[in-house]
Design a protein around this motif. Structure first.
Motif, PDB file in Angstrom:
ATOM      1  N   THR A 112      15.048   3.043   4.414  1.00 15.09           N
ATOM      2  CA  THR A 112      16.151   1.870   4.264  1.00 15.09           C
ATOM      3  C   THR A 112      17.560   2.294   4.206  1.00 15.09           C
ATOM      4  OG1 THR A 112      14.616   0.549   2.966  1.00 15.09           O
ATOM      5  CG2 THR A 112      16.872   0.189   2.773  1.00 15.09           C
ATOM      6  N   TYR A 115      18.893   3.619   7.505  1.00 15.34           N
ATOM      7  CA  TYR A 115      19.149   2.697   8.294  1.00 15.34           C
ATOM      8  C   TYR A 115      20.559   1.981   8.056  1.00 15.34           C
ATOM      9  CZ  TYR A 115      18.401  -1.793  11.047  1.00 15.34           C
ATOM     10  OH  TYR A 115      18.430  -2.775  12.116  1.00 15.34           O
ATOM     11  N   GLU A 118      23.602   4.106   9.039  1.00 15.72           N
ATOM     12  CA  GLU A 118      23.948   3.796  10.556  1.00 15.72           C
ATOM     13  C   GLU A 118      24.732   2.686  10.700  1.00 15.72           C
ATOM     14  OE1 GLU A 118      21.547   3.206  14.643  1.00 15.72           O
ATOM     15  OE2 GLU A 118      20.340   3.726  12.786  1.00 15.72           O
ATOM     16  N   HIS A 119      24.502   1.616  10.059  1.00 17.90           N
ATOM     17  CA  HIS A 119      25.090   0.326  10.445  1.00 17.90           C
ATOM     18  C   HIS A 119      26.164   0.040   9.437  1.00 17.90           C
ATOM     19  CE1 HIS A 119      21.215  -0.236  12.296  1.00 17.90           C
ATOM     20  NE2 HIS A 119      21.915  -0.795  13.021  1.00 17.90           N
ATOM     21  N   THR A 291      17.110  -5.458   4.182  1.00 21.27           N
ATOM     22  CA  THR A 291      16.706  -4.253   5.030  1.00 21.27           C
ATOM     23  C   THR A 291      15.479  -3.653   4.046  1.00 21.27           C
ATOM     24  OG1 THR A 291      18.785  -3.869   6.071  1.00 21.27           O
ATOM     25  CG2 THR A 291      17.010  -1.950   6.146  1.00 21.27           C
ATOM     26  N   THR A 295      11.678  -3.275   5.158  1.00 23.99           N
ATOM     27  CA  THR A 295      10.881  -2.001   5.001  1.00 23.99           C
ATOM     28  C   THR A 295       9.839  -1.824   4.368  1.00 23.99           C
ATOM     29  OG1 THR A 295      13.208  -0.935   5.539  1.00 23.99           O
ATOM     30  CG2 THR A 295      11.289   0.487   4.944  1.00 23.99           C
TER      31      THR A 295
END
Length: 308
Positions: A112, A115, A118-119, A291, A295
């Motif tokens: 999580t 991710y 990254e964003h 997220t 996940t």
């Protein structure tokens, strides 16, 4: 209106990942009846079946497989676009200091966080363990921004968002005398070495919900920081331990240990994300919660929707 909507694609993806209508309904937060109605309505509009009924795991038709291909292309792009729009609307920078109270949460929390990084590259993210201190007062003070906990405490301005339900189970050696029992009773642990993480016993499910109400204490408590080491000790007959069912799946599948419910009905608990109420509308916090939920239900076995 388009025949195929994003919600349909998300439902089909959940059905593929879980293999059953019951678990797929939990994943997308619908009743089984509502999910079945949604799929039947879609099939009637398309004029063909999408999966074969009464198969386990679910088997998809050629039309269903084609829609799953579409889902794999569209759903990630849809989520990414939503996230980008949130960032454009509210700005990309911020701070997110997280503490966790559960050793075994790393299994799903780290993907999580990867991710999220990254964003939301401009959000200052820091992760710390909360095993040796009480993080919820720190959250209320503003020292932390989010806490993962199974032990909600009523504190002003703190909101608890349930992620999922899990069953606390006892792990024992396959050769242990208790392996023959259908379930574990409190007195069964009276002469056992109970292996736990190094935190206060009152914060552990096995004590709060099982042993303490019965006035039972194990013969000995042994502390261990690593789940893998706990499993090795249990498998070799040097004690028993209590962990969430999803944390034990890997070890039971490999037949390292066997698991038993606590009591005839089992003991089910909830895992929460705690945040300050004044941060509830923050886009990046909402995205991390979303997220994390996705996940969890994608990667963990045996968990249930928190609303059941």
């Amino acid at each position: 209106m388009s025949l195929i909507e994003v919600r349909h694609l998300k439902t089909l993806t959940a059905l593929r990942e879980t293999g059953s209508l019951v678990e797929a309904a939990e994943r997308v937060h619908l009743t089984q009846s509502a999910l079945s109605h949604q799929l039947k309505d879609l099939e009637e509009k398309l004029g063909c079946p999408l999966f074969i009924r009464k198969t386990k795991p679910v088997r998809f038709t050629s039309a269903g497989l084609r829609l799953l291909q579409l889902a794999d292309d569209v759903v990630p792009s849809f989520r990414s676009a939503q996230r980008d729009i949130q960032r454009f609307a509210e700005g990309e920078s911020g701070r997110l200091h997280i503490a966790i109270e559960c050793h075994s949460c790393y299994e799903w929390l780290m993907p999580t966080i990867d991710y999220f990084r990254e964003h939301w590259p401009d959000v200052e993210l820091d992760l710390s363990t909360a095993f040796s201190f009480m993080p919820l007062p720190a959250l209320a003070r503003g020292d932390l921004d989010l806490v993962v906990t199974s032990d909600p405490i009523e504190i002003a301005n703190i909101e608890y968002i349930p992620l999922f339900q899990y069953e606390s189970q006892i792990a024992i050696s396959r050769h242990h005398k208790l392996a023959e029992k259908e379930f574990i009773e409190p007195q069964d642990l009276k002469n056992e070495v109970l292996i736990t993480y190094p935190i206060d016993s009152e914060r552990l499910d096995v004590f709060r919900h099982f042993l303490d109400p019965a006035g039972i204490r194990p013969a000995k408590i042994r502390h261990c920081e690593l789940t893998l080491m706990m499993m090795q000790l249990v498998a070799s007959g040097r004690g028993v331990c209590c962990l969430p069912n999803w944390a034990l799946t890997e070890y039971t599948n490999r037949q390292y240990v066997t698991t038993k419910s606590l009591g005839e009905e089992g003991i089910w608990c909830k895992l929460y994300i705690a945040i300050r109420k004044d941060q509830r509308d923050s886009s990046y916090i909402q995205d991390l919660i979303s997220t994390a939920s996705h996940t969890c239900f994608k990667n963990l076995k045996g968990i249930l929707s928190p609303d059941l």
